[in-house]
Motif scaffolding. Structure first.
Motif, PDB file in Angstrom:
ATOM      1  N   ARG A 270       0.889  -1.222   0.001  1.00  0.00           N
ATOM      2  CA  ARG A 270      -0.042  -0.213   0.133  1.00  0.00           C
ATOM      3  C   ARG A 270       0.802   1.327   0.175  1.00  0.00           C
ATOM      4  O   ARG A 270       0.332   2.454  -0.492  1.00  0.00           O
ATOM      5  CB  ARG A 270      -0.849   0.221   1.203  1.00  0.00           C
ATOM      6  CG  ARG A 270      -2.030  -1.073   1.060  1.00  0.00           C
ATOM      7  CD  ARG A 270      -2.810  -0.782   2.361  1.00  0.00           C
ATOM      8  NE  ARG A 270      -3.820  -2.269   2.347  1.00  0.00           N
ATOM      9  CZ  ARG A 270      -3.939  -2.810   3.244  1.00  0.00           C
ATOM     10  NH1 ARG A 270      -3.707  -2.095   4.632  1.00  0.00           N
ATOM     11  NH2 ARG A 270      -4.893  -3.822   3.266  1.00  0.00           N
ATOM     12  N   SER A 271       2.063   1.284   0.646  1.00  0.00           N
ATOM     13  CA  SER A 271       2.836   2.564   0.640  1.00  0.00           C
ATOM     14  C   SER A 271       4.220   2.007   0.091  1.00  0.00           C
ATOM     15  O   SER A 271       4.790   0.924   0.159  1.00  0.00           O
ATOM     16  CB  SER A 271       2.990   2.956   1.991  1.00  0.00           C
ATOM     17  OG  SER A 271       3.464   1.896   2.940  1.00  0.00           O
TER      18      SER A 271
ATOM     19  N   GLY B  77       6.445  -4.403  10.498  1.00  0.00           N
ATOM     20  CA  GLY B  77       6.611  -4.949   8.952  1.00  0.00           C
ATOM     21  C   GLY B  77       5.400  -5.267   8.408  1.00  0.00           C
ATOM     22  O   GLY B  77       5.393  -4.696   7.171  1.00  0.00           O
ATOM     23  N   ARG B  78       4.370  -5.692   9.093  1.00  0.00           N
ATOM     24  CA  ARG B  78       2.947  -5.624   8.518  1.00  0.00           C
ATOM     25  C   ARG B  78       2.587  -4.241   7.860  1.00  0.00           C
ATOM     26  O   ARG B  78       2.007  -4.090   6.758  1.00  0.00           O
ATOM     27  CB  ARG B  78       1.862  -6.396   9.431  1.00  0.00           C
ATOM     28  CG  ARG B  78       2.169  -7.692   9.494  1.00  0.00           C
ATOM     29  CD  ARG B  78       1.047  -8.377  10.518  1.00  0.00           C
ATOM     30  NE  ARG B  78      -0.360  -7.753  10.081  1.00  0.00           N
ATOM     31  CZ  ARG B  78      -1.515  -7.451  10.829  1.00  0.00           C
ATOM     32  NH1 ARG B  78      -1.414  -7.911  12.417  1.00  0.00           N
ATOM     33  NH2 ARG B  78      -2.338  -7.161  10.729  1.00  0.00           N
ATOM     34  N   THR B  79       2.953  -3.399   8.763  1.00  0.00           N
ATOM     35  CA  THR B  79       2.529  -1.967   8.433  1.00  0.00           C
ATOM     36  C   THR B  79       2.998  -1.342   7.335  1.00  0.00           C
ATOM     37  O   THR B  79       2.634  -0.792   6.516  1.00  0.00           O
ATOM     38  CB  THR B  79       2.697  -1.068   9.786  1.00  0.00           C
ATOM     39  OG1 THR B  79       1.676  -1.452  10.753  1.00  0.00           O
ATOM     40  CG2 THR B  79       2.239   0.265   9.415  1.00  0.00           C
ATOM     41  N   LYS B  80       4.384  -1.513   7.361  1.00  0.00           N
ATOM     42  CA  LYS B  80       5.322  -1.018   6.277  1.00  0.00           C
ATOM     43  C   LYS B  80       4.957  -1.584   4.948  1.00  0.00           C
ATOM     44  O   LYS B  80       4.945  -1.127   3.782  1.00  0.00           O
ATOM     45  CB  LYS B  80       6.778  -1.204   6.489  1.00  0.00           C
ATOM     46  CG  LYS B  80       7.350  -0.509   7.749  1.00  0.00           C
ATOM     47  CD  LYS B  80       8.681  -0.742   7.916  1.00  0.00           C
ATOM     48  CE  LYS B  80       9.265   0.172   9.045  1.00  0.00           C
ATOM     49  NZ  LYS B  80      10.851  -0.042   9.387  1.00  0.00           N
ATOM     50  N   LEU B  81       4.740  -3.148   4.981  1.00  0.00           N
ATOM     51  CA  LEU B  81       4.396  -3.872   3.813  1.00  0.00           C
ATOM     52  C   LEU B  81       2.893  -3.497   3.387  1.00  0.00           C
ATOM     53  O   LEU B  81       2.363  -3.770   2.275  1.00  0.00           O
ATOM     54  CB  LEU B  81       4.662  -5.202   4.053  1.00  0.00           C
ATOM     55  CG  LEU B  81       6.090  -5.524   4.100  1.00  0.00           C
ATOM     56  CD1 LEU B  81       6.147  -6.958   4.468  1.00  0.00           C
ATOM     57  CD2 LEU B  81       6.856  -5.282   2.938  1.00  0.00           C
ATOM     58  N   GLY B  82       1.952  -2.995   4.331  1.00  0.00           N
ATOM     59  CA  GLY B  82       0.609  -2.950   3.764  1.00  0.00           C
ATOM     60  C   GLY B  82      -0.053  -4.262   4.038  1.00  0.00           C
ATOM     61  O   GLY B  82      -1.341  -4.262   3.506  1.00  0.00           O
TER      62      GLY B  82
ATOM     63  N   SER C  80      10.716  -1.095   2.353  1.00  0.00           N
ATOM     64  CA  SER C  80      11.889  -1.326   3.192  1.00  0.00           C
ATOM     65  C   SER C  80      11.445  -1.953   4.772  1.00  0.00           C
ATOM     66  O   SER C  80      10.457  -1.510   5.059  1.00  0.00           O
ATOM     67  CB  SER C  80      12.776  -0.105   3.349  1.00  0.00           C
ATOM     68  OG  SER C  80      12.123   0.621   4.109  1.00  0.00           O
ATOM     69  N   LEU C  81      12.469  -2.915   5.267  1.00  0.00           N
ATOM     70  CA  LEU C  81      12.163  -3.288   6.547  1.00  0.00           C
ATOM     71  C   LEU C  81      13.516  -2.920   7.377  1.00  0.00           C
ATOM     72  O   LEU C  81      14.299  -3.072   6.707  1.00  0.00           O
ATOM     73  CB  LEU C  81      11.754  -4.681   6.619  1.00  0.00           C
ATOM     74  CG  LEU C  81      10.777  -5.221   5.899  1.00  0.00           C
ATOM     75  CD1 LEU C  81      10.618  -6.695   5.654  1.00  0.00           C
ATOM     76  CD2 LEU C  81       9.586  -4.834   6.547  1.00  0.00           C
ATOM     77  N   SER C  82      13.297  -2.861   8.416  1.00  0.00           N
ATOM     78  CA  SER C  82      14.391  -2.834   9.232  1.00  0.00           C
ATOM     79  C   SER C  82      15.143  -4.050   9.328  1.00  0.00           C
ATOM     80  O   SER C  82      14.797  -5.151   9.053  1.00  0.00           O
ATOM     81  CB  SER C  82      14.138  -2.191  10.787  1.00  0.00           C
ATOM     82  OG  SER C  82      13.683  -3.415  11.599  1.00  0.00           O
ATOM     83  N   PRO C  83      16.632  -4.198   9.698  1.00  0.00           N
ATOM     84  CA  PRO C  83      17.273  -5.496   9.761  1.00  0.00           C
ATOM     85  C   PRO C  83      16.462  -6.334  10.699  1.00  0.00           C
ATOM     86  O   PRO C  83      16.272  -7.801  10.470  1.00  0.00           O
ATOM     87  CB  PRO C  83      18.774  -5.189  10.142  1.00  0.00           C
ATOM     88  CG  PRO C  83      18.673  -3.871   9.558  1.00  0.00           C
ATOM     89  CD  PRO C  83      17.331  -3.174   9.847  1.00  0.00           C
TER      90      PRO C  83
END
Length: 118
Positions: free
Chosen positions: A47-48, A91-96, A52-55
């Motif tokens: 969605r956005s 991670g879920r939020t960053k990936l949508g 990127s994800l943090s390590p």
């Protein structure tokens, strides 16, 4: 008494379900906006951007993709269960993503995690 639903094995759905979000034959669930309008969404697209994800988020999702449970991940990384859940949620939020499984699918699809590589 709880209402029983008739399941038609050919359709794989509740045949008498009145829920507008329920799957119907050959159709996928379409999410609704707050206004009630439907919107088409490809569930493999985030969605956005940027993606990127943090390590640590990537590390936790890698272990989740390998089938470890929250407690096992916490023990392996030396962190609390609450911290593991926080990394998964971020991670879920960053990936949508809508679920943990959806987050793993998106992360794999976009090559953000590689759980089976050395």
């Amino acid at each position: 008494m709880k209402e029983k639903h008739n399941i038609n094995p050919a359709d794989g759905i509740y045949s008498d379900c009145k829920n507008p979000r329920q799957n119907t034959k050959n159709k996928s669930i379409i999410p609704y906006t707050k206004e009630g309008n439907t919107k088409e969404q490809n569930f493999l697209e985030p969605r956005s951007l940027p993606l990127s994800l943090s390590p640590r988020e990537a590390e936790v999702l890698n272990l989740l993709a390998l089938g470890l449970r929250t407690g096992q991940i916490a023990h392996a990384l030396g962190i609390s269960n609450v911290t593991v859940d926080m990394h998964i949620r971020n991670g879920r939020t960053k990936l949508g993503a809508t679920t943990r499984e959806h987050a793993i699918t998106l992360a794999l699809h976009h090559k953000l995690i590689t759980p089976f590589s050395k």
